[in-house]
Motif scaffolding. Structure first.
Motif, PDB file in Angstrom:
ATOM      1  N   UNK A  90       0.818  -1.214   0.000  1.00  0.00           N
ATOM      2  CA  UNK A  90       0.000   0.000   0.000  1.00  0.00           C
ATOM      3  C   UNK A  90       0.851   1.264   0.000  1.00  0.00           C
ATOM      4  N   UNK A  91       2.093   1.154   0.460  1.00  0.00           N
ATOM      5  CA  UNK A  91       2.973   2.329   0.477  1.00  0.00           C
ATOM      6  C   UNK A  91       3.727   2.515  -0.838  1.00  0.00           C
ATOM      7  N   UNK A  92       3.614   1.528  -1.734  1.00  0.00           N
ATOM      8  CA  UNK A  92       4.411   1.551  -2.975  1.00  0.00           C
ATOM      9  C   UNK A  92       3.544   1.989  -4.152  1.00  0.00           C
ATOM     10  N   UNK A  93       3.086   3.240  -4.133  1.00  0.00           N
ATOM     11  CA  UNK A  93       2.148   3.712  -5.154  1.00  0.00           C
ATOM     12  C   UNK A  93       2.778   4.638  -6.192  1.00  0.00           C
ATOM     13  N   UNK A  94       4.041   4.994  -6.037  1.00  0.00           N
ATOM     14  CA  UNK A  94       4.678   5.944  -6.951  1.00  0.00           C
ATOM     15  C   UNK A  94       5.619   5.218  -7.903  1.00  0.00           C
ATOM     16  N   UNK A  95       5.582   5.644  -9.163  1.00  0.00           N
ATOM     17  CA  UNK A  95       6.480   5.066 -10.147  1.00  0.00           C
ATOM     18  C   UNK A  95       5.742   4.528 -11.351  1.00  0.00           C
ATOM     19  N   UNK A  96       6.480   3.999 -12.304  1.00  0.00           N
ATOM     20  CA  UNK A  96       5.869   3.463 -13.521  1.00  0.00           C
ATOM     21  C   UNK A  96       5.168   2.147 -13.240  1.00  0.00           C
ATOM     22  N   UNK A  97       4.396   1.628 -14.204  1.00  0.00           N
ATOM     23  CA  UNK A  97       3.751   0.323 -14.017  1.00  0.00           C
ATOM     24  C   UNK A  97       4.765  -0.749 -13.646  1.00  0.00           C
ATOM     25  N   UNK A  98       4.436  -1.521 -12.620  1.00  0.00           N
ATOM     26  CA  UNK A  98       5.384  -2.516 -12.115  1.00  0.00           C
ATOM     27  C   UNK A  98       4.633  -3.656 -11.430  1.00  0.00           C
ATOM     28  N   UNK A  99       5.150  -4.856 -11.595  1.00  0.00           N
ATOM     29  CA  UNK A  99       4.612  -6.013 -10.882  1.00  0.00           C
ATOM     30  C   UNK A  99       5.165  -5.982  -9.463  1.00  0.00           C
ATOM     31  N   UNK A 100       4.302  -5.799  -8.477  1.00  0.00           N
ATOM     32  CA  UNK A 100       4.733  -5.696  -7.089  1.00  0.00           C
ATOM     33  C   UNK A 100       4.659  -7.029  -6.355  1.00  0.00           C
ATOM     34  N   UNK A 101       3.688  -7.854  -6.704  1.00  0.00           N
ATOM     35  CA  UNK A 101       3.534  -9.165  -6.071  1.00  0.00           C
ATOM     36  C   UNK A 101       2.993 -10.137  -7.098  1.00  0.00           C
ATOM     37  N   UNK A 102       3.811 -11.090  -7.478  1.00  0.00           N
ATOM     38  CA  UNK A 102       3.360 -12.063  -8.478  1.00  0.00           C
ATOM     39  C   UNK A 102       2.407 -13.068  -7.845  1.00  0.00           C
ATOM     40  N   UNK A 103       1.560 -13.641  -8.661  1.00  0.00           N
ATOM     41  CA  UNK A 103       0.678 -14.702  -8.179  1.00  0.00           C
ATOM     42  C   UNK A 103       1.514 -15.954  -7.911  1.00  0.00           C
ATOM     43  N   UNK A 104       1.166 -16.726  -6.889  1.00  0.00           N
ATOM     44  CA  UNK A 104       1.931 -17.947  -6.609  1.00  0.00           C
ATOM     45  C   UNK A 104       1.746 -18.977  -7.706  1.00  0.00           C
ATOM     46  N   UNK A 105       2.751 -19.831  -7.874  1.00  0.00           N
ATOM     47  CA  UNK A 105       2.650 -20.911  -8.837  1.00  0.00           C
ATOM     48  C   UNK A 105       1.753 -22.026  -8.330  1.00  0.00           C
ATOM     49  N   UNK A 106       1.500 -23.037  -9.161  1.00  0.00           N
ATOM     50  CA  UNK A 106       0.600 -24.129  -8.768  1.00  0.00           C
ATOM     51  C   UNK A 106       0.993 -24.829  -7.476  1.00  0.00           C
ATOM     52  N   UNK A 107       2.285 -25.114  -7.270  1.00  0.00           N
ATOM     53  CA  UNK A 107       2.689 -25.836  -6.067  1.00  0.00           C
ATOM     54  C   UNK A 107       2.448 -24.992  -4.814  1.00  0.00           C
ATOM     55  N   UNK A 108       2.802 -23.709  -4.876  1.00  0.00           N
ATOM     56  CA  UNK A 108       2.588 -22.829  -3.726  1.00  0.00           C
ATOM     57  C   UNK A 108       1.088 -22.612  -3.478  1.00  0.00           C
ATOM     58  N   UNK A 109       0.318 -22.503  -4.560  1.00  0.00           N
ATOM     59  CA  UNK A 109      -1.131 -22.329  -4.403  1.00  0.00           C
ATOM     60  C   UNK A 109      -1.760 -23.559  -3.767  1.00  0.00           C
ATOM     61  N   UNK A 110      -1.314 -24.739  -4.160  1.00  0.00           N
ATOM     62  CA  UNK A 110      -1.827 -25.971  -3.574  1.00  0.00           C
ATOM     63  C   UNK A 110      -1.537 -26.009  -2.079  1.00  0.00           C
ATOM     64  N   UNK A 111      -0.322 -25.644  -1.675  1.00  0.00           N
ATOM     65  CA  UNK A 111       0.027 -25.621  -0.256  1.00  0.00           C
ATOM     66  C   UNK A 111      -0.833 -24.611   0.500  1.00  0.00           C
TER      67      UNK A 111
END
Length: 350
Positions: free
Chosen positions: A178-199
């Motif tokens: 929430x504090x990282x709102x300044x700057x150009x378009x950027x991926x801040x948190x990627x979605x987890x992969x299948x193995x991490x999502x399953x866990x």
């Protein structure tokens, strides 16, 4: 095989997670292509052009991708904001996003701009909802008043220290985002992969086995089940069948029965209604779905609608049951939460 088995492996270099229950494939996660913004990813975006009459605004996303936000009020071109990918776009269309972020962990979900502490209704053990609510209140003490928390069903019976640690990590991550709102378009948190999502998500029912390794998918029948999902025809009880065929415009579903009687048509249609949510989910299909049920008496439509509502209520993705068309087909709209399985495997050379 009886019981719950989670199989973690890869296919053609592509991460795959599967959950088998009593020998039947119930959940399937397949990694999306590299560079794709998967549902759940959180980005810093820039407001682009607004198009009158569309009820939304286009956004500039990381990697030169375009997003579409169904909200234009109060936004101005060039403004930056945080958004979360909410679904998988149709080919050639913008990525659907939402400004309502959810930071999900194994036991909790932090919800910026949705204050309060809530406990999943699936937590039913006596005294447990109150325990979790009190623990959540304590863990969120001192956080911004606009930040909320949901205790997930997997938190039931988990030790206080483990839950507190999970919630603290989610809360800290949310505050940094929430504090990282300044700057150009950027991926801040990627979605987890299948193995991490399953866990993270497959906590209930408890698995009897977690299988890993190069042969885990094949040993537990996942490969065969995936092959069956690539084929359009699904076998139903009593010799009936259901064909599930995606087109560019919609997903067409055709239900057929081995017999010509109205009673057989209703029985086949009910079986298809119960199986349809699972087939759409495992195949990664969404958007507009048009179902041509087997012939049955018109007076039984209410019965079939009740079966459909119950089946989709138990399933995950949000689904709108639109109703019957003038030609007697049934329409529904389902949120796209995954890339179509056939396309995902084709992309990786499967």
């Amino acid at each position: 095989m009886k019981g719950v088995v989670i199989a973690l492996g890869s296919l053609n270099g592509q991460e795959v997670a599967a959950r088998m229950i009593d020998g039947q494939l119930e959940d399937l996660l397949v990694a999306m292509p590299d560079g794709t913004l998967a549902p759940g990813a959180i980005c810093r975006a820039r407001v682009g052009r607004q198009i009158k009459g569309m009820g939304g605004v286009f956004l500039d996303l990381p990697g030169g991708q375009s997003g579409f936000l169904r909200q234009a009020k109060g936004l101005r071109p060039g403004q930056t904001l945080l958004v979360q990918v909410s679904g998988v776009p149709e080919p050639g269309k913008a990525v659907p996003v939402t400004p309502r972020l959810t930071i999900k962990g194994r036991y909790g979900i932090v919800t910026p701009d949705a204050p309060g502490v809530n406990v999943s209704r699936q937590v039913t053990e006596e005294g447990e909802p109150a325990r979790l609510a009190a623990l959540g209140q304590a863990a969120m003490a001192g956080a911004d008043a606009s930040m909320g928390l949901i205790l997930r069903s997997g938190a039931e019976g988990v030790a206080e220290g483990v839950l507190t640690e999970d919630i603290a990590a989610l809360r800290d991550l949310a505050q940094r985002l929430l504090a990282d709102t300044s700057g150009p378009p950027e991926l801040l948190l990627d979605a987890p992969g299948p193995h991490d999502t399953a866990w993270r998500d497959w906590t209930t029912p408890d698995p009897d086995e977690v299988a890993t390794g190069p042969t885990a998918l094949r040993d537990h029948g996942v490969i065969d089940a995936m092959d069956a999902l690539i084929a359009p025809v699904v076998r139903l009880p009593g010799g009936a069948s259901m064909a599930v065929e995606p087109t560019r415009a919609l997903v067409a579903v055709d239900v057929n029965t081995a017999e010509g009687s109205p009673a057989a048509g209703l029985k086949a249609s009910i079986a298809a209604a119960r199986e349809l949510p699972r087939q759409l989910r495992l195949r990664g299909l969404g958007g507009q779905v048009l179902v041509d049920f087997a012939p049955f008496p018109r007076k039984e439509r209410t019965t079939l609608e009740q079966v459909l509502r119950a089946a989709f209520r138990r399933d995950g993705p949000a689904t709108t049951l639109a109703g019957w068309t003038p030609l007697g087909n049934f329409e529904l709209q389902r949120r796209r939460e995954a890339m179509p399985l056939a396309a995902a495997l084709r992309h990786r050379g499967g």
